[in-house]
Structures are given as structure tokens and as C-alpha cells.
Design an enzyme around this catalytic site. Sequence first.
Site, PDB file in Angstrom:
ATOM      1  CB  CYS A 132      -0.952   0.003   1.189  1.00 39.45           C
ATOM      2  SG  CYS A 132      -2.122  -1.355   1.123  1.00 39.45           S
ATOM      3  CG  HIS A 173      -3.205   3.782   1.702  1.00 45.64           C
ATOM      4  ND1 HIS A 173      -3.644   3.311   0.484  1.00 45.64           N
ATOM      5  CD2 HIS A 173      -3.281   2.723   2.557  1.00 45.64           C
ATOM      6  CE1 HIS A 173      -3.963   2.045   0.595  1.00 45.64           C
ATOM      7  NE2 HIS A 173      -3.753   1.656   1.854  1.00 45.64           N
ATOM      8  CG  ASN A 176      -6.645  -0.663   1.009  1.00 48.96           C
ATOM      9  OD1 ASN A 176      -5.911  -0.248   0.120  1.00 48.96           O
ATOM     10  ND2 ASN A 176      -6.196  -1.076   2.181  1.00 48.96           N
TER      11      ASN A 176
END
Length: 323
Positions: free
Chosen positions: A114, A250, A280
Amino acid sequence: MTLRACVKGVGHYLPERIVPNAEFEATLDTNDEWIRARSGIERRHFAAEGETTSNMAAAAARAALSDAGCEADQVDAIIIATSTPDLTFPSVATMVQAELGMHTGFAFDIQAVCAGFIYALSNANALILSGQAKRVLVIGAETFSRIMDWTDRSTCVLFGDGAGALLLEAQEGEGTAQDRGILSTDLNSDGRHKDLLYVDGGVSTGTTGHLRMQGNQVFRHAVEKLASTATTAMERAGVTPEDVDWIVPHQANIRIIQGTAKKLGLPMDQVVVTVQDHGNTSAASIPLALSVGRDRGQIKPGDLIVTEAIGGGLAWGAVVLRW
Ligand code: UT7
């Protein structure tokens, strides 16, 4: 005069299929209310059968090139942040290079889960500042739907697919915090936490594997590490939270996003939030948020942006840039 890696263009791609939370209720002991309350996610996009990370990355790249008014053969390098490549090798970046019809320069992937887009931006910045490339396409692209365990309600409702791209170009700056472009970067990792978030497969196991996460443990690290890396990057850039126009975090969990903004002393109306629509998307989440934030009219030329991410590794980092 100082060289700066400036944003010349931005673009994104999202697969057509949108899956609302309610769709999971048929197969899992979960519900829309839990998913919204715990993560802020309302829907996510899933790639169609046969649609790959490289397809999505190429579409985002084309959008960024068109936004910049630039042709693929004017690009010196492509860096793709992904943990879900089409194949073990070659890199997704070389596949995209071919798809764009770019036959010179170089292309490679970065894998920092990520935090991948932050790592990719930092590497692109280093290539530009060292004179090794003048224009770099930096892409985050993921098909996390391919590594979900659809029986695990604690993970499969959280992730989505998509891609975003920035075209960075070398430009002269004054060497001050008023310059456009990347002003600072900060990268970190701590492999002691590798078991908190991982895929239980790979080349040496002969399987693709599925994502495994101790979500509440990752959560415990997230706000503190994100606020800390953002603060370090701001100090390096010579700016303070009062100077910042937008945080582009993020997009993993709205509660992490809110907690980090609060710790940095910035209100939520200065945070670009897309987690409700994308879920996500790992390394794709930041370039997707930058592109959507620009399209919404939130991010404007000259705005000071702090972008930060954390994920598997653990790996985390932040970039300060002026749009
Ligand atoms: O992008 C990479 C980095 N990743 C992240 O940043 C993710 C960080 N973590 C998170 O976002 C959150 O920890 C989650 C959204 C994953 C989970 O939220 P939480 O508030 O930490 O919940 P929890 O894991 O502590 O679970 C609470 C309860 C558990 O039940 P019990 O043990 O209290 O009875 C879970 O079994 O919620 C249960 N649960 C669910 N219930 C309904 C877990 N998943 C679900 C679900 N639907 N989908």
C-alpha cells in the site's frame, strides 16, 4: 536553481463493475452498516474477467499523458507500484511500455504494497534530480480482487481494483518551498511486522495465495506512523501544517484518515477522501485520489499537498509536493 520533479499530468482508470457493500450480505456474515462504520467503505470496483493490472495501468497512463499533452515517446521511464502483477515477470511496467508504443527508455515495478506509490514517487524524484530521466510516468495499479479469500469477511470487503498515474517532468525551481513539484520524501519500513499483512502464496509456494491481515494490529500502527512520516516530510520540505492545502492519504479506512488528519492538526475539509467509492486499492489509492481530487476541483495548481501511506511490510512513507 534546483531541479524539481513537477506534476505535468494526472489520470486514472476504474473497472466498470461497481460492487456495493450489500452484495457481500448474500455470501458472508456481514452487512453494509458494519463495513461503513468500521471502514468508511460503501462500494468498490472489481476488474472484469480477463482484465489485468497492466490493462488498467495502461489506461491510467494514457489518461495522464493526454492530460499532460505528451506523447509516450517523450517519456524516459515508467515506474509501476503494484503487488498484483499480471505475471511473476516481466514487470507490469514493461508490459505498459509496450502497450503505449514506447520503445526507448526504461521501465520497472516497485513492490511496497500500500506504500508502493509513495516509494515509486520517491524513486521517480531521485531519477529526475540525478538527471537520469526528464519525464517519468509513475503509476499505481492493482487487482486485489484476485488475491481475496472470499470466505474471509475481515478482509474481502475492504479491497478494490483500479489504477492512477502521474506524469512527472523535470523543471527548474528556486530551491524554496514555494517551488512546484516534489519538495521532500520520507520512506520507512520495519520487517518485524511482516506477519500483520501478507499474501500466503508466491513463486516459492507455487500458489498465488490470499491476502491475510490482522487488521486491528495494522490499525494500531497506522495513525502514529502516518502522522510521524508526514511530519518528517513536512520538516524536510520546510513547511508546516498551516501551509498545507490538502492531505491526500492512502485510502484504507476513514477512521485512520480522520485520526491522522487530527494528529496533524488539519480539518477533514482539507483531506481528499475516496475510500467510500474505491475501497482500499493498495498502491493505486493515492494516484486515484489525486486524479479524482483534481477532477472534483479540490486540487488546484500551486496547492501544497502532503500524501502518505502505510501497508504490508510494514512499509510506510510520505511525500510533500506542490501541484
Ligand atoms: O492498506 C493496508 C493497511 N491496512 C489497513 O490500514 C487496515 C487497517 N485496519 C482496519 O482498517 C480495521 O482494523 C478493519 C476495518 C480491518 C477492522 O476494524 P476493527 O474496528 O479493527 O475491527 P476488528 O478487526 O477488531 O473486529 C471487530 C469485530 C470482530 O468480532 P468480535 O471478535 O468482536 O466478535 C470481527 O470478527 O468485527 C468482526 N468483523 C466483522 N463483522 C461484520 C470483522 N469483519 C467483519 C465484517 N462484518 N466484514
